[in-house]
Motif scaffolding. Structure first.
Motif, mmCIF file in Angstrom:
data_model
loop_
_atom_site.group_PDB
_atom_site.id
_atom_site.type_symbol
_atom_site.label_atom_id
_atom_site.label_comp_id
_atom_site.label_asym_id
_atom_site.label_seq_id
_atom_site.Cartn_x
_atom_site.Cartn_y
_atom_site.Cartn_z
ATOM 1 N N ILE A 89 0.844 -1.198 0.000
ATOM 2 C CA ILE A 89 0.000 0.000 0.000
ATOM 3 C C ILE A 89 0.882 1.252 0.000
ATOM 4 O O ILE A 89 0.634 2.201 -0.747
ATOM 5 C CB ILE A 89 -0.972 -0.011 1.199
ATOM 6 N N GLN A 90 1.923 1.263 0.815
ATOM 7 C CA GLN A 90 2.839 2.405 0.858
ATOM 8 C C GLN A 90 3.505 2.658 -0.493
ATOM 9 O O GLN A 90 3.808 3.792 -0.831
ATOM 10 C CB GLN A 90 3.935 2.182 1.893
ATOM 11 N N ASN A 91 3.740 1.609 -1.243
ATOM 12 C CA ASN A 91 4.441 1.734 -2.517
ATOM 13 C C ASN A 91 3.536 2.112 -3.682
ATOM 14 O O ASN A 91 4.017 2.231 -4.805
ATOM 15 C CB ASN A 91 5.202 0.448 -2.826
ATOM 16 N N LEU A 92 2.268 2.314 -3.445
ATOM 17 C CA LEU A 92 1.364 2.790 -4.489
ATOM 18 C C LEU A 92 1.551 4.300 -4.616
ATOM 19 O O LEU A 92 0.697 5.094 -4.245
ATOM 20 C CB LEU A 92 -0.096 2.448 -4.145
ATOM 21 N N THR A 93 2.692 4.701 -5.153
ATOM 22 C CA THR A 93 3.110 6.103 -5.102
ATOM 23 C C THR A 93 2.183 7.055 -5.848
ATOM 24 O O THR A 93 2.166 8.245 -5.538
ATOM 25 C CB THR A 93 4.540 6.256 -5.627
ATOM 26 N N THR A 94 1.420 6.586 -6.805
ATOM 27 C CA THR A 94 0.463 7.490 -7.456
ATOM 28 C C THR A 94 -0.784 7.669 -6.589
ATOM 29 O O THR A 94 -1.591 8.557 -6.853
ATOM 30 C CB THR A 94 0.050 6.979 -8.851
ATOM 31 N N TRP A 95 -0.925 6.845 -5.556
ATOM 32 C CA TRP A 95 -2.084 6.913 -4.666
ATOM 33 C C TRP A 95 -1.731 7.403 -3.272
ATOM 34 O O TRP A 95 -2.615 7.773 -2.500
ATOM 35 C CB TRP A 95 -2.730 5.533 -4.551
ATOM 36 N N THR A 96 -0.472 7.354 -2.909
ATOM 37 C CA THR A 96 -0.087 7.708 -1.544
ATOM 38 C C THR A 96 0.834 8.917 -1.535
ATOM 39 O O THR A 96 1.471 9.240 -2.524
ATOM 40 C CB THR A 96 0.625 6.536 -0.842
ATOM 41 N N ASP A 97 0.898 9.566 -0.386
ATOM 42 C CA ASP A 97 1.755 10.729 -0.204
ATOM 43 C C ASP A 97 2.698 10.440 0.962
ATOM 44 O O ASP A 97 2.248 10.333 2.111
ATOM 45 C CB ASP A 97 0.896 11.958 0.106
ATOM 46 N N PRO A 98 3.985 10.300 0.691
ATOM 47 C CA PRO A 98 4.919 9.987 1.781
ATOM 48 C C PRO A 98 5.009 11.095 2.826
ATOM 49 O O PRO A 98 5.492 10.868 3.923
ATOM 50 C CB PRO A 98 6.263 9.793 1.062
ATOM 51 N N ASN A 99 4.541 12.286 2.502
ATOM 52 C CA ASN A 99 4.580 13.404 3.457
ATOM 53 C C ASN A 99 3.213 13.690 4.070
ATOM 54 O O ASN A 99 2.993 14.760 4.625
ATOM 55 C CB ASN A 99 5.100 14.664 2.753
#
Length: 116
Positions: A89-99
């Motif tokens: 889930i964390q690696n769905l970078t087009t769906w998640t915001d690391p910040n």
């Protein structure tokens, strides 16, 4: 009586708006993740500042999953699959915001005088 019994505050105590923030929460459930011996229930939670309109973007979006073993005897396989699911889930970078902020952090940051 539950709140009063546990915390000593009357159940009839009214709530007061804090920080001029009114959140409307929408929770979407019904999906599961196969963790081997257990299925984890997935939820998508959206927070809106006030009542959402058709085009309003949520101020917070959170995806979470939970699983439970009443005996608390989670196997290594289940724990590893849960970790793998979380990382996926964390690696769905087009769906998640690391910040991104947690819901709690969003509330505290919304009004810097919140806890003064």
């Amino acid at each position: 009586m539950v709140f009063e019994d546990h915390y000593g505050f009357s159940d009839s105590t009214s709530l007061t708006q804090v920080g001029n923030l009114t959140i409307e929460e929408r929770v979407y459930k019904g999906t599961t993740i196969d963790l081997g011996s257990f299925d984890a229930d997935v939820s998508l939670t959206l927070w809106y500042n006030g009542t959402p309109s058709g085009s309003q973007t949520p101020v917070v979006a959170e995806i979470s999953f939970k699983y439970e073993d009443s005996n608390a005897s989670y196997s290594r396989k289940v724990v590893n699959r849960a970790k793998t699911a979380f990382e996926a889930i964390q690696n769905l970078t087009t769906w998640t915001d690391p910040n991104s902020k947690t819901k709690t952090r969003f509330v505290y940051d919304y009004d810097t005088n919140f806890c003064d």
